[in-house]
Design a protein around this motif. Structure first.
Motif, PDB file in Angstrom:
ATOM      1  N   VAL A   1     -20.843  13.672  -0.143  1.00 61.33           N
ATOM      2  CA  VAL A   1     -19.588  13.468  -0.870  1.00 61.33           C
ATOM      3  C   VAL A   1     -18.402  13.975  -0.061  1.00 61.33           C
ATOM      4  CG1 VAL A   1     -20.716  13.679  -3.113  1.00 61.33           C
ATOM      5  CG2 VAL A   1     -19.739  15.717  -2.056  1.00 61.33           C
ATOM      6  N   LEU A   2     -17.241  13.373  -0.350  1.00 65.50           N
ATOM      7  CA  LEU A   2     -15.965  13.912   0.099  1.00 65.50           C
ATOM      8  C   LEU A   2     -15.065  13.971  -1.116  1.00 65.50           C
ATOM      9  CD1 LEU A   2     -16.969  12.128   2.846  1.00 65.50           C
ATOM     10  CD2 LEU A   2     -14.911  13.284   3.669  1.00 65.50           C
ATOM     11  N   VAL A   3     -14.561  15.180  -1.398  1.00 67.38           N
ATOM     12  CA  VAL A   3     -13.742  15.395  -2.589  1.00 67.38           C
ATOM     13  C   VAL A   3     -12.352  15.847  -2.157  1.00 67.38           C
ATOM     14  CG1 VAL A   3     -13.524  16.590  -4.793  1.00 67.38           C
ATOM     15  CG2 VAL A   3     -15.795  16.099  -3.871  1.00 67.38           C
ATOM     16  N   THR A   4     -11.325  15.127  -2.616  1.00 70.71           N
ATOM     17  CA  THR A   4      -9.941  15.499  -2.321  1.00 70.71           C
ATOM     18  C   THR A   4      -9.273  16.042  -3.579  1.00 70.71           C
ATOM     19  OG1 THR A   4      -9.208  13.232  -2.754  1.00 70.71           O
ATOM     20  CG2 THR A   4      -9.724  13.809  -0.464  1.00 70.71           C
ATOM     21  N   ASP A   5      -8.171  16.745  -3.361  1.00 69.32           N
ATOM     22  CA  ASP A   5      -7.427  17.341  -4.485  1.00 69.32           C
ATOM     23  C   ASP A   5      -5.943  17.382  -4.144  1.00 69.32           C
ATOM     24  OD1 ASP A   5      -6.723  18.648  -6.812  1.00 69.32           O
ATOM     25  OD2 ASP A   5      -7.411  20.622  -6.134  1.00 69.32           O
ATOM     26  N   GLY A   6      -5.363  16.196  -3.886  1.00 75.01           N
ATOM     27  CA  GLY A   6      -3.942  16.137  -3.550  1.00 75.01           C
ATOM     28  C   GLY A   6      -3.635  16.956  -2.303  1.00 75.01           C
ATOM     29  N   GLY A   7      -2.657  17.846  -2.430  1.00 73.84           N
ATOM     30  CA  GLY A   7      -2.276  18.697  -1.300  1.00 73.84           C
ATOM     31  C   GLY A   7      -3.121  19.939  -1.165  1.00 73.84           C
ATOM     32  N   ASN A   8      -4.114  20.107  -2.036  1.00 76.12           N
ATOM     33  CA  ASN A   8      -4.998  21.267  -1.979  1.00 76.12           C
ATOM     34  C   ASN A   8      -6.218  20.993  -1.096  1.00 76.12           C
ATOM     35  OD1 ASN A   8      -3.351  22.683  -3.896  1.00 76.12           O
ATOM     36  ND2 ASN A   8      -4.306  21.470  -5.522  1.00 76.12           N
TER      37      ASN A   8
ATOM     38  N   GLU B   1     -14.563  22.372  -3.585  1.00 75.54           N
ATOM     39  CA  GLU B   1     -15.870  22.928  -3.234  1.00 75.54           C
ATOM     40  C   GLU B   1     -16.802  22.934  -4.438  1.00 75.54           C
ATOM     41  OE1 GLU B   1     -15.507  26.734  -1.398  1.00 75.54           O
ATOM     42  OE2 GLU B   1     -15.106  25.882   0.586  1.00 75.54           O
ATOM     43  N   GLU B   2     -16.274  23.371  -5.587  1.00 73.97           N
ATOM     44  CA  GLU B   2     -17.073  23.343  -6.817  1.00 73.97           C
ATOM     45  C   GLU B   2     -17.513  21.923  -7.137  1.00 73.97           C
ATOM     46  OE1 GLU B   2     -15.522  24.950 -10.375  1.00 73.97           O
ATOM     47  OE2 GLU B   2     -15.387  27.006  -9.648  1.00 73.97           O
ATOM     48  N   ALA B   3     -16.579  20.982  -6.981  1.00 74.32           N
ATOM     49  CA  ALA B   3     -16.870  19.587  -7.295  1.00 74.32           C
ATOM     50  C   ALA B   3     -17.932  19.015  -6.359  1.00 74.32           C
ATOM     51  CB  ALA B   3     -15.596  18.760  -7.212  1.00 74.32           C
ATOM     52  N   ALA B   4     -17.831  19.312  -5.069  1.00 71.47           N
ATOM     53  CA  ALA B   4     -18.817  18.815  -4.108  1.00 71.47           C
ATOM     54  C   ALA B   4     -20.197  19.354  -4.440  1.00 71.47           C
ATOM     55  CB  ALA B   4     -18.407  19.209  -2.694  1.00 71.47           C
TER      56      ALA B   4
ATOM     57  N   ASN C   1     -11.664  11.975  -5.926  1.00 74.26           N
ATOM     58  CA  ASN C   1     -10.769  13.113  -6.088  1.00 74.26           C
ATOM     59  C   ASN C   1     -11.355  14.067  -7.129  1.00 74.26           C
ATOM     60  OD1 ASN C   1     -10.007  12.145  -8.691  1.00 74.26           O
ATOM     61  ND2 ASN C   1      -8.315  10.959  -7.820  1.00 74.26           N
ATOM     62  N   LEU C   2     -10.668  15.163  -7.355  1.00 75.33           N
ATOM     63  CA  LEU C   2     -11.200  16.207  -8.228  1.00 75.33           C
ATOM     64  C   LEU C   2     -11.428  15.691  -9.651  1.00 75.33           C
ATOM     65  CD1 LEU C   2     -11.971  19.226  -8.146  1.00 75.33           C
ATOM     66  CD2 LEU C   2      -9.650  19.741  -8.945  1.00 75.33           C
ATOM     67  N   GLU C   3     -10.483  14.913 -10.155  1.00 70.42           N
ATOM     68  CA  GLU C   3     -10.617  14.372 -11.512  1.00 70.42           C
ATOM     69  C   GLU C   3     -11.817  13.440 -11.605  1.00 70.42           C
ATOM     70  OE1 GLU C   3      -8.106  11.699 -14.802  1.00 70.42           O
ATOM     71  OE2 GLU C   3      -7.252  12.096 -12.817  1.00 70.42           O
ATOM     72  N   GLU C   4     -12.001  12.589 -10.614  1.00 68.18           N
ATOM     73  CA  GLU C   4     -13.121  11.647 -10.624  1.00 68.18           C
ATOM     74  C   GLU C   4     -14.458  12.366 -10.529  1.00 68.18           C
ATOM     75  OE1 GLU C   4     -10.432   8.137  -8.543  1.00 68.18           O
ATOM     76  OE2 GLU C   4     -11.623   9.513  -7.334  1.00 68.18           O
ATOM     77  N   ALA C   5     -14.507  13.431  -9.733  1.00 71.08           N
ATOM     78  CA  ALA C   5     -15.732  14.230  -9.635  1.00 71.08           C
ATOM     79  C   ALA C   5     -16.077  14.849 -10.984  1.00 71.08           C
ATOM     80  CB  ALA C   5     -15.566  15.318  -8.580  1.00 71.08           C
ATOM     81  N   SER C   6     -15.062  15.336 -11.694  1.00 72.13           N
ATOM     82  CA  SER C   6     -15.286  15.939 -13.009  1.00 72.13           C
ATOM     83  C   SER C   6     -15.816  14.914 -14.004  1.00 72.13           C
ATOM     84  CB  SER C   6     -13.985  16.557 -13.527  1.00 72.13           C
ATOM     85  OG  SER C   6     -13.546  17.614 -12.685  1.00 72.13           O
ATOM     86  N   LEU C   7     -15.278  13.698 -13.941  1.00 72.32           N
ATOM     87  CA  LEU C   7     -15.738  12.642 -14.847  1.00 72.32           C
ATOM     88  C   LEU C   7     -17.184  12.259 -14.556  1.00 72.32           C
ATOM     89  CD1 LEU C   7     -12.508  10.441 -14.829  1.00 72.32           C
ATOM     90  CD2 LEU C   7     -13.470  11.618 -16.825  1.00 72.32           C
ATOM     91  N   LEU C   8     -17.544  12.187 -13.278  1.00 72.71           N
ATOM     92  CA  LEU C   8     -18.903  11.803 -12.909  1.00 72.71           C
ATOM     93  C   LEU C   8     -19.918  12.854 -13.335  1.00 72.71           C
ATOM     94  CD1 LEU C   8     -18.282  10.284  -9.372  1.00 72.71           C
ATOM     95  CD2 LEU C   8     -19.386   9.106 -11.286  1.00 72.71           C
ATOM     96  N   CYS C   9     -19.516  14.119 -13.299  1.00 66.88           N
ATOM     97  CA  CYS C   9     -20.440  15.205 -13.639  1.00 66.88           C
ATOM     98  C   CYS C   9     -20.291  15.689 -15.074  1.00 66.88           C
ATOM     99  CB  CYS C   9     -20.217  16.385 -12.684  1.00 66.88           C
ATOM    100  SG  CYS C   9     -20.649  16.038 -10.974  1.00 66.88           S
ATOM    101  N   HIS C  10     -19.314  15.132 -15.805  1.00 65.79           N
ATOM    102  CA  HIS C  10     -19.034  15.565 -17.170  1.00 65.79           C
ATOM    103  C   HIS C  10     -18.816  17.074 -17.227  1.00 65.79           C
ATOM    104  CE1 HIS C  10     -21.354  11.742 -17.747  1.00 65.79           C
ATOM    105  NE2 HIS C  10     -20.258  11.482 -18.442  1.00 65.79           N
TER     106      HIS C  10
ATOM    107  N   ALA D   1     -12.242   2.902  -8.101  1.00 71.48           N
ATOM    108  CA  ALA D   1     -10.930   2.262  -8.039  1.00 71.48           C
ATOM    109  C   ALA D   1      -9.865   3.134  -8.689  1.00 71.48           C
ATOM    110  CB  ALA D   1     -10.995   0.904  -8.729  1.00 71.48           C
ATOM    111  N   SER D   2     -10.283   3.965  -9.638  1.00 76.07           N
ATOM    112  CA  SER D   2      -9.369   4.828 -10.380  1.00 76.07           C
ATOM    113  C   SER D   2     -10.217   5.791 -11.205  1.00 76.07           C
ATOM    114  CB  SER D   2      -8.481   4.001 -11.313  1.00 76.07           C
ATOM    115  OG  SER D   2      -9.266   3.376 -12.309  1.00 76.07           O
ATOM    116  N   PRO D   3      -9.617   6.885 -11.696  1.00 76.97           N
ATOM    117  CA  PRO D   3     -10.397   7.781 -12.558  1.00 76.97           C
ATOM    118  C   PRO D   3     -10.999   7.053 -13.757  1.00 76.97           C
ATOM    119  CG  PRO D   3      -8.381   8.864 -11.860  1.00 76.97           C
ATOM    120  CD  PRO D   3      -8.284   7.443 -11.386  1.00 76.97           C
ATOM    121  N   GLY D   4     -10.284   6.053 -14.283  1.00 74.64           N
ATOM    122  CA  GLY D   4     -10.771   5.321 -15.438  1.00 74.64           C
ATOM    123  C   GLY D   4     -12.029   4.527 -15.172  1.00 74.64           C
TER     124      GLY D   4
END
Length: 297
Positions: free
Chosen positions: A225-232, A211-214, A195-204, A173-176
């Motif tokens: 997985v599908l990982v987004t990063d805003g306009g990137n 690509e790194e996050a996936a 998104n990228l932030e959420e992927a980082s939180l899940l993997c610590h 629902a959110s990064p939190g």
């Protein structure tokens, strides 16, 4: 209306109260803008986008039997969603979400999904009582699941026989709330949208790009997985490899609901039997149109 939908949207259905201004905002800003109240919540946003693509989802959620709840349920039915299986609570109020957005993006948001959390597994009853499925004959369609559910309920879902045949599509629902999804990360039928932030939180672990996050999520047991990063660059990945694409550049006018739009558009693309590359690009185009204001949910 059919009562055997091929797609279920499970999670938050509430009122979105959004304040938007064209100004750059900071703490303490007091500026002119527009305030809207529209149907929202992760499950609702996904369902609305699915309807825009011609699909008919059913909602599994909790809505209060108050004036706001009756109005919200009427809005859902008017939009063509199946509401037969919604848990209508006598003693819980209808949930709400409030956000402030400026030219510099989302400034702050508060999600009051306490009623959904309090309802717990009551919203899943249709999957066990024969309405939509049972232990002997589990639901075998697509289930879009959002992270507003409690971690305890998500843990139950991860090991429940009621979900063993489902095509699970999961979004925080959110990064939190991203870490709530850890119990369902390795479900054999799960596709995770983050998104990228959420992927980082899940993997610590902090990732530089999608690509790194996936790769990190797959290494941690994710099925797909599908990982987004805003306009990137965004990336879709599974054990068979990765596919990446960059969203079309647009002027961003809103952000709330963009990730939900991306997820729903990707689901719709796959129901049209688009390839991995086509589906990712279709979803990125839909999300870009949404944040630019070219489409309405």
């Amino acid at each position: 209306m059919t009562t055997t939908p091929k797609i279920l949207c499970v999670g938050s259905v509430l009122w979105d109260i959004i304040g938007r201004s064209s100004s750059h905002l900071r703490v303490g800003s007091d500026v002119p803008g527009r305030i809207t109240r529209i149907p929202g919540g992760v499950a609702m946003n996904i369902a609305m986008t699915l309807r825009r693509f011609g699909l008919t989802p059913a909602l599994l959620t909790a809505i209060g039997q108050d004036d706001e709840g009756r109005e919200l349920l009427t809005a859902c039915m008017r939009m063509g969603m199946i509401t037969d299986h919604v848990y209508a609570s006598i003693d819980l109020p209808t949930d709400r979400y409030m956000a402030v957005e400026g030219a510099n993006g989302l400034i702050a948001a508060i999600a009051d999904a306490h009623s959904l959390e309090a309802a717990g597994d009551k919203i899943l009853t249709p999957l066990s009582d024969g309405s939509l499925g049972s232990v002997e004959n589990p639901y075998a369609g697509i289930i879009a699941l959002d992270g507003n559910l409690t971690q305890a309920l998500l843990s139950d879902i991860a090991k429940s026989p009621l979900f063993k045949s489902a095509d699970l599509r999961i979004a925080p629902a959110s990064p939190g709330k991203a870490e709530r999804l850890l119990p369902v990360l390795g479900h054999q039928g799960a596709t995770l949208y983050v998104n990228l932030e959420e992927a980082s939180l899940l993997c610590h672990k902090e990732f530089k790009n999608s690509e790194e996050a996936a790769n990190g999520l797959i290494s941690n047991g994710a099925h797909r997985v599908l990982v987004t990063d805003g306009g990137n660059m965004a990336t879709e990945g599974c054990a068979d490899g990765l596919y990446s694409a960059t969203p079309p550049p647009v002027l961003v006018t809103r952000v709330t609901g963009a990730g939900d739009t991306f997820m729903a558009a990707h689901i719709a693309a796959e129901t049209r039997n688009e390839s991995r590359a086509q589906a990712l690009n279709s979803a990125l185009k839909a999300a870009a149109d949404y944040v630019s204001g070219d489409t309405n949910l």
